[in-house]
Design a protein around this motif. Structure first.
Motif, PDB file in Angstrom:
ATOM      1  N   GLN A 197       0.961  -1.244  -0.051  1.00 34.17           N
ATOM      2  CA  GLN A 197      -0.057  -0.003  -0.221  1.00 34.17           C
ATOM      3  C   GLN A 197       0.726   1.538   0.041  1.00 34.17           C
ATOM      4  N   ALA A 198       2.084   1.162  -0.447  1.00 36.81           N
ATOM      5  CA  ALA A 198       3.056   2.091  -0.230  1.00 36.81           C
ATOM      6  C   ALA A 198       2.541   3.344  -1.423  1.00 36.81           C
ATOM      7  N   ASP A 199       2.778   4.580  -1.036  1.00 40.65           N
ATOM      8  CA  ASP A 199       2.481   5.803  -2.150  1.00 40.65           C
ATOM      9  C   ASP A 199       3.812   6.788  -1.691  1.00 40.65           C
ATOM     10  N   ILE A 200       4.760   6.666  -2.494  1.00 42.95           N
ATOM     11  CA  ILE A 200       5.851   7.433  -2.057  1.00 42.95           C
ATOM     12  C   ILE A 200       5.553   9.208  -2.222  1.00 42.95           C
ATOM     13  N   GLY A 201       4.853   9.307  -3.246  1.00 41.59           N
ATOM     14  CA  GLY A 201       4.452  10.633  -3.543  1.00 41.59           C
ATOM     15  C   GLY A 201       3.502  11.260  -2.053  1.00 41.59           C
ATOM     16  N   LEU A 202       2.580  10.389  -1.934  1.00 32.52           N
ATOM     17  CA  LEU A 202       1.944  10.718  -0.681  1.00 32.52           C
ATOM     18  C   LEU A 202       2.543  10.743   0.660  1.00 32.52           C
ATOM     19  N   ALA A 203       3.454   9.879   0.714  1.00 36.20           N
ATOM     20  CA  ALA A 203       4.560   9.803   1.922  1.00 36.20           C
ATOM     21  C   ALA A 203       5.202  11.161   1.997  1.00 36.20           C
ATOM     22  N   GLU A 204       5.821  11.601   0.682  1.00 35.81           N
ATOM     23  CA  GLU A 204       6.614  12.682   0.711  1.00 35.81           C
ATOM     24  C   GLU A 204       5.726  13.987   0.947  1.00 35.81           C
ATOM     25  N   ARG A 205       4.832  14.017   0.319  1.00 37.94           N
ATOM     26  CA  ARG A 205       3.792  15.329   0.836  1.00 37.94           C
ATOM     27  C   ARG A 205       3.494  15.242   2.387  1.00 37.94           C
ATOM     28  N   ALA A 206       3.357  14.056   2.854  1.00 36.78           N
ATOM     29  CA  ALA A 206       2.830  14.211   4.266  1.00 36.78           C
ATOM     30  C   ALA A 206       4.154  14.464   5.193  1.00 36.78           C
ATOM     31  N   SER A 207       5.594  14.121   4.773  1.00 40.06           N
ATOM     32  CA  SER A 207       6.703  14.538   5.486  1.00 40.06           C
ATOM     33  C   SER A 207       6.924  16.027   5.422  1.00 40.06           C
ATOM     34  N   ARG A 208       6.392  16.754   4.572  1.00 36.72           N
ATOM     35  CA  ARG A 208       6.417  18.359   4.619  1.00 36.72           C
ATOM     36  C   ARG A 208       5.490  19.130   5.209  1.00 36.72           C
ATOM     37  N   LEU A 209       4.608  18.277   5.654  1.00 35.21           N
ATOM     38  CA  LEU A 209       3.515  19.197   6.837  1.00 35.21           C
ATOM     39  C   LEU A 209       4.293  19.610   8.001  1.00 35.21           C
ATOM     40  N   GLY A 210       4.049  20.828   8.509  1.00 31.61           N
ATOM     41  CA  GLY A 210       4.254  21.543   9.436  1.00 31.61           C
ATOM     42  C   GLY A 210       3.370  21.421  10.724  1.00 31.61           C
ATOM     43  N   ASP A 211       4.232  21.614  11.836  1.00 32.62           N
ATOM     44  CA  ASP A 211       3.156  21.801  13.039  1.00 32.62           C
ATOM     45  C   ASP A 211       2.216  23.086  12.941  1.00 32.62           C
ATOM     46  N   GLY A 212       1.034  22.572  13.080  1.00 28.54           N
ATOM     47  CA  GLY A 212      -0.259  23.527  13.132  1.00 28.54           C
ATOM     48  C   GLY A 212      -0.873  23.705  11.852  1.00 28.54           C
ATOM     49  N   THR A 213      -0.455  22.788  10.964  1.00 30.27           N
ATOM     50  CA  THR A 213      -1.035  22.709   9.606  1.00 30.27           C
ATOM     51  C   THR A 213      -2.429  22.060   9.637  1.00 30.27           C
ATOM     52  N   GLU A 214      -3.553  22.769   9.003  1.00 28.36           N
ATOM     53  CA  GLU A 214      -4.481  21.892   8.877  1.00 28.36           C
ATOM     54  C   GLU A 214      -4.946  20.916   7.892  1.00 28.36           C
ATOM     55  N   ALA A 215      -5.095  19.702   7.929  1.00 31.37           N
ATOM     56  CA  ALA A 215      -5.122  18.834   6.981  1.00 31.37           C
ATOM     57  C   ALA A 215      -6.458  17.898   7.129  1.00 31.37           C
ATOM     58  N   THR A 216      -6.650  17.394   5.995  1.00 30.63           N
ATOM     59  CA  THR A 216      -7.691  16.111   5.868  1.00 30.63           C
ATOM     60  C   THR A 216      -7.194  15.102   5.301  1.00 30.63           C
ATOM     61  N   ILE A 217      -6.997  13.832   6.195  1.00 23.74           N
ATOM     62  CA  ILE A 217      -6.615  12.938   5.954  1.00 23.74           C
ATOM     63  C   ILE A 217      -7.356  11.637   5.493  1.00 23.74           C
ATOM     64  N   ASP A 218      -7.568  10.983   4.290  1.00 24.60           N
ATOM     65  CA  ASP A 218      -8.267   9.781   4.205  1.00 24.60           C
ATOM     66  C   ASP A 218      -7.696   8.697   4.659  1.00 24.60           C
ATOM     67  N   TYR A 219      -8.068   7.759   5.452  1.00 24.68           N
ATOM     68  CA  TYR A 219      -7.415   6.693   6.300  1.00 24.68           C
ATOM     69  C   TYR A 219      -8.303   5.551   6.322  1.00 24.68           C
ATOM     70  N   GLN A 220      -7.485   4.462   6.795  1.00 25.73           N
ATOM     71  CA  GLN A 220      -8.030   3.196   7.028  1.00 25.73           C
ATOM     72  C   GLN A 220      -7.768   2.822   8.588  1.00 25.73           C
ATOM     73  N   PRO A 221      -8.506   2.590   9.275  1.00 26.73           N
ATOM     74  CA  PRO A 221      -8.367   2.202  10.670  1.00 26.73           C
ATOM     75  C   PRO A 221      -7.353   1.064  11.015  1.00 26.73           C
ATOM     76  N   VAL A 222      -6.372   1.044  11.744  1.00 25.90           N
ATOM     77  CA  VAL A 222      -5.557  -0.137  11.954  1.00 25.90           C
ATOM     78  C   VAL A 222      -5.661  -0.613  13.235  1.00 25.90           C
ATOM     79  N   ALA A 223      -5.495   0.530  14.249  1.00 25.57           N
ATOM     80  CA  ALA A 223      -5.616  -0.130  15.596  1.00 25.57           C
ATOM     81  C   ALA A 223      -5.889   1.180  16.439  1.00 25.57           C
TER      82      ALA A 223
END
Length: 83
Positions: A44-70
């Motif tokens: 389920q890897a998505d390098i582009g998505l992970a790279e965008r996520a790595s650039r988020l800064g503290d205080g940024t407002e984000a909407t994340i689509d997700y699958q619950p894991v635990a």
């Protein structure tokens, strides 16, 4: 697929994963942050998505689509953020 609106509290690049921590929209400051994992390796890897996520800064407002894991952990499958 569920999505969460969060305020980013921390981002950690773990190599194979990028972890974004955030508080749900309108949650009190005392509420524990929720973790969203973005994979760089595996089925389920998505390098582009992970790279965008790595650039988020503290205080940024984000909407994340997700699958619950635990409890408190989710696999991020989509991301949009306001700078």
């Amino acid at each position: 697929m569920p999505n969460a609106r969060i305020t980013v509290t921390a981002v950690s690049d773990e190599g194979d994963n990028v972890v974004v921590w955030g508080r749900p929209e309108h949650a009190p400051h005392e509420v524990e942050p929720i973790g969203f994992v973005f994979q760089t390796k595996g089925e389920q890897a998505d390098i582009g998505l992970a790279e965008r996520a790595s650039r988020l800064g503290d205080g940024t407002e984000a909407t994340i689509d997700y699958q619950p894991v635990a409890s408190g952990w989710n696999l991020g499958t989509g991301l949009s953020a306001r700078d």
